[in-house]
Design a protein around this motif. Structure first.
Motif, PDB file in Angstrom:
ATOM      1  N   GLY A 124       0.826  -1.320  -0.094  1.00 48.95           N
ATOM      2  CA  GLY A 124      -0.049   0.177   0.110  1.00 48.95           C
ATOM      3  C   GLY A 124       0.931   1.187   0.060  1.00 48.95           C
ATOM      4  N   ASN A 125       0.433   2.282   0.796  1.00 46.78           N
ATOM      5  CA  ASN A 125       1.306   3.712   0.969  1.00 46.78           C
ATOM      6  C   ASN A 125       2.276   3.338   2.155  1.00 46.78           C
ATOM      7  N   HIS A 126       2.644   2.312   2.627  1.00 49.47           N
ATOM      8  CA  HIS A 126       3.064   2.336   3.931  1.00 49.47           C
ATOM      9  C   HIS A 126       4.390   1.065   3.703  1.00 49.47           C
ATOM     10  N   VAL A 127       5.631   1.835   4.081  1.00 51.78           N
ATOM     11  CA  VAL A 127       6.891   0.907   3.758  1.00 51.78           C
ATOM     12  C   VAL A 127       7.221   0.489   5.314  1.00 51.78           C
ATOM     13  N   PRO A 128       7.112  -0.792   5.622  1.00 52.34           N
ATOM     14  CA  PRO A 128       7.560  -0.933   7.104  1.00 52.34           C
ATOM     15  C   PRO A 128       8.816  -0.604   7.380  1.00 52.34           C
ATOM     16  N   ALA A 129       9.230  -0.254   8.800  1.00 57.69           N
ATOM     17  CA  ALA A 129      10.488  -0.085   9.391  1.00 57.69           C
ATOM     18  C   ALA A 129      11.516  -1.167   8.867  1.00 57.69           C
ATOM     19  N   LYS A 130      12.902  -0.632   8.749  1.00 58.54           N
ATOM     20  CA  LYS A 130      13.772  -1.739   8.351  1.00 58.54           C
ATOM     21  C   LYS A 130      13.966  -2.149   6.949  1.00 58.54           C
ATOM     22  N   ILE A 131      12.948  -1.727   6.167  1.00 61.96           N
ATOM     23  CA  ILE A 131      12.810  -1.975   4.775  1.00 61.96           C
ATOM     24  C   ILE A 131      13.109  -0.795   3.940  1.00 61.96           C
ATOM     25  N   SER A 132      14.065  -1.115   2.917  1.00 69.36           N
ATOM     26  CA  SER A 132      14.375  -0.089   1.847  1.00 69.36           C
ATOM     27  C   SER A 132      14.332  -0.755   0.551  1.00 69.36           C
ATOM     28  N   LEU A 133      13.453  -0.002  -0.287  1.00 68.42           N
ATOM     29  CA  LEU A 133      12.986  -0.645  -1.598  1.00 68.42           C
ATOM     30  C   LEU A 133      13.745   0.046  -2.833  1.00 68.42           C
ATOM     31  N   LEU A 134      14.526  -0.703  -3.515  1.00 69.43           N
ATOM     32  CA  LEU A 134      15.445  -0.110  -4.669  1.00 69.43           C
ATOM     33  C   LEU A 134      14.387  -0.314  -5.897  1.00 69.43           C
ATOM     34  N   TRP A 135      13.833   0.678  -6.413  1.00 71.74           N
ATOM     35  CA  TRP A 135      12.920   0.757  -7.703  1.00 71.74           C
ATOM     36  C   TRP A 135      13.545  -0.010  -8.834  1.00 71.74           C
ATOM     37  N   SER A 136      12.771  -0.804  -9.566  1.00 72.22           N
ATOM     38  CA  SER A 136      13.273  -1.437 -10.913  1.00 72.22           C
ATOM     39  C   SER A 136      12.740  -0.713 -12.159  1.00 72.22           C
ATOM     40  N   ASP A 137      11.599  -0.234 -11.956  1.00 69.99           N
ATOM     41  CA  ASP A 137      11.008   0.549 -13.042  1.00 69.99           C
ATOM     42  C   ASP A 137      11.630   2.145 -13.219  1.00 69.99           C
ATOM     43  N   PRO A 138      11.760   2.458 -14.627  1.00 66.49           N
ATOM     44  CA  PRO A 138      12.513   3.646 -14.464  1.00 66.49           C
ATOM     45  C   PRO A 138      11.678   4.887 -13.937  1.00 66.49           C
ATOM     46  N   PRO A 139      12.386   5.904 -13.199  1.00 61.10           N
ATOM     47  CA  PRO A 139      11.698   6.978 -12.628  1.00 61.10           C
ATOM     48  C   PRO A 139      10.760   7.732 -14.045  1.00 61.10           C
ATOM     49  N   VAL A 140       9.721   8.217 -13.391  1.00 62.62           N
ATOM     50  CA  VAL A 140       8.850   8.868 -14.660  1.00 62.62           C
ATOM     51  C   VAL A 140       9.460  10.147 -14.850  1.00 62.62           C
ATOM     52  N   ASP A 141      10.132  10.998 -13.992  1.00 68.32           N
ATOM     53  CA  ASP A 141      10.662  12.190 -14.511  1.00 68.32           C
ATOM     54  C   ASP A 141      11.783  12.094 -15.468  1.00 68.32           C
ATOM     55  N   ARG A 142      12.573  10.889 -15.140  1.00 67.93           N
ATOM     56  CA  ARG A 142      13.696  10.524 -16.089  1.00 67.93           C
ATOM     57  C   ARG A 142      13.155  10.256 -17.464  1.00 67.93           C
ATOM     58  N   GLN A 143      12.216   9.502 -17.424  1.00 67.07           N
ATOM     59  CA  GLN A 143      11.657   9.268 -18.816  1.00 67.07           C
ATOM     60  C   GLN A 143      10.971  10.510 -19.446  1.00 67.07           C
ATOM     61  N   LEU A 144      10.340  11.213 -18.736  1.00 66.93           N
ATOM     62  CA  LEU A 144       9.915  12.420 -19.488  1.00 66.93           C
ATOM     63  C   LEU A 144      11.236  13.363 -19.990  1.00 66.93           C
ATOM     64  N   ARG A 145      12.116  13.285 -19.111  1.00 70.24           N
ATOM     65  CA  ARG A 145      13.193  14.246 -19.559  1.00 70.24           C
ATOM     66  C   ARG A 145      13.901  13.407 -20.749  1.00 70.24           C
ATOM     67  N   LEU A 146      13.804  12.149 -20.989  1.00 68.37           N
ATOM     68  CA  LEU A 146      14.339  11.554 -22.256  1.00 68.37           C
ATOM     69  C   LEU A 146      13.410  11.978 -23.440  1.00 68.37           C
ATOM     70  N   ILE A 147      12.255  11.911 -23.186  1.00 64.49           N
ATOM     71  CA  ILE A 147      11.447  12.608 -24.011  1.00 64.49           C
ATOM     72  C   ILE A 147      11.761  13.907 -24.606  1.00 64.49           C
ATOM     73  N   ALA A 148      12.032  14.868 -23.410  1.00 60.86           N
ATOM     74  CA  ALA A 148      12.405  16.187 -23.938  1.00 60.86           C
ATOM     75  C   ALA A 148      13.585  16.348 -24.645  1.00 60.86           C
ATOM     76  N   ASN A 149      14.620  15.207 -24.499  1.00 60.93           N
ATOM     77  CA  ASN A 149      15.833  15.336 -25.233  1.00 60.93           C
ATOM     78  C   ASN A 149      15.851  14.789 -26.506  1.00 60.93           C
ATOM     79  N   ILE A 150      15.039  13.730 -26.722  1.00 55.79           N
ATOM     80  CA  ILE A 150      15.252  13.118 -27.989  1.00 55.79           C
ATOM     81  C   ILE A 150      14.172  13.695 -29.061  1.00 55.79           C
TER      82      ILE A 150
END
Length: 303
Positions: free
Chosen positions: A112-138
């Motif tokens: 849900g919206n809650h990340v339990p204590a002692k858990i760190s999530l390393l995201w696999s999907d590309p960040p949406v802001d980076r993808q948008l800046r990719l569009i702006a570049n190419i």
């Protein structure tokens, strides 16, 4: 004799002191786990061992793991798949844990919206802001960014709109709840300059890939993302992080005290992949992967 003994004693003291200085200040117990062992997992574990030779890096399959609360608190635990996350969530006790390569949708489904204590999530999907800046570049002429979304990925829209507005772009969102109905696609294509794919497996999967890509070609509308695999299948480009990038992130985090690990993190090391054949078919200049990745990296802010 006493002089000889004294000389030997001090030589030994100097030798021990030099050895102590040569040894690392500390070493960590790093434990990796996943539901199944395999060549990919072993290759990753070996690469981490080579990157951190002073640490003890061990892989143990999930069926052989004790309850999380039975692990020493000093262990640096790394989870490599979703079953291992489900195992970790069964116990509020246990060491600080890095969850590697989990998507935003997968985390929301489980947490849900809650990340339990002692858990760190390393995201696999590309960040949406980076993808948008990719569009702006190419695709600098593109202003209307078409986005298909489903019930699972709708929560990403406010973030998308916020980042798009900062770049002077407009998000044209279209709900797609029936992948056998092409009308939402056609409606979106009429009102967009480019499509941005979200990493939503309900929408972007082997069953939909042909329809999505053929429709975009027919409309001469580029598709960005949702991941490197889709670029190989026929989308124009995407950002992504590979094993070397993940190892770089882990190396940095493992040097920190566990209390300083972030609750979630995107890899700040990444690459760009483009599909030259798709670019030619759409009449678009081929993506210079290295140059674009450098420009995107220079434009990012890191704490």
């Amino acid at each position: 004799m006493s002089a000889l003994f004294g000389a030997r004693f001090w030589r030994r003291c100097l030798l021990l002191a030099s050895l102590a200085l040569a040894m690392p200040a500390w070493s960590a117990e790093i434990l990796l786990t996943a539901a199944e062992d395999g060549p990919g997992v072993q290759a990753f574990a070996q690469a981490l061992r080579e990157q951190r030779p002073a640490d003890s890096v061990t892989f143990k399959a999930l069926p052989d793991m004790p309850a999380p609360g039975q692990l020493p608190g000093s262990t640096r635990l790394i989870l490599l798949d979703l079953p291992s996350l489900d195992w970790r969530l069964q116990d509020t006790q246990g060491p600080a844990t890095l969850v590697l390569r989990i998507s935003r949708l997968q985390a929301r489904e489980r947490l849900g919206n809650h990340v339990p204590a002692k858990i760190s999530l390393l995201w696999s999907d590309p960040p949406v802001d980076r993808q948008l800046r990719l569009i702006a570049n190419i695709l600098p002429q593109a202003r209307r960014i078409g986005v298909l979304y489903g019930s699972d990925s709708e929560f990403l829209l406010p973030e998308l709109r916020q980042h798009a507005a900062a770049l002077g772009l407009e998000i044209v969102a279209q709900h797609w709840d029936n992948i056998n109905d092409s009308r939402p696609l056609l409606s979106l294509f009429k009102n967009s300059d480019v499509l941005l794919g979200l990493d939503d497996p309900q929408l972007y999967n082997p069953k939909t890939v042909k329809n999505l890509l053929l429709s975009s070609y027919a409309r001469q509308l580029p598709l960005i993302g949702p991941n490197a695999g889709f670029v190989r299948a026929g989308s124009l480009a995407s950002t992504y992080s590979d094993q070397a990038d993940w190892l770089n992130v882990l190396d940095r985090l493992l040097d920190r005290p566990q209390a300083g690990w972030p609750r979630s993190l995107y890899p700040d090391h990444f690459k760009v992949v483009g599909n030259p054949q798709v670019a030619r078919s759409l009449g678009i200049e081929q993506v210079d992967e290295t140059a674009v990745a450098t420009r995107l990296a220079e434009g990012e802010k890191h704490p």
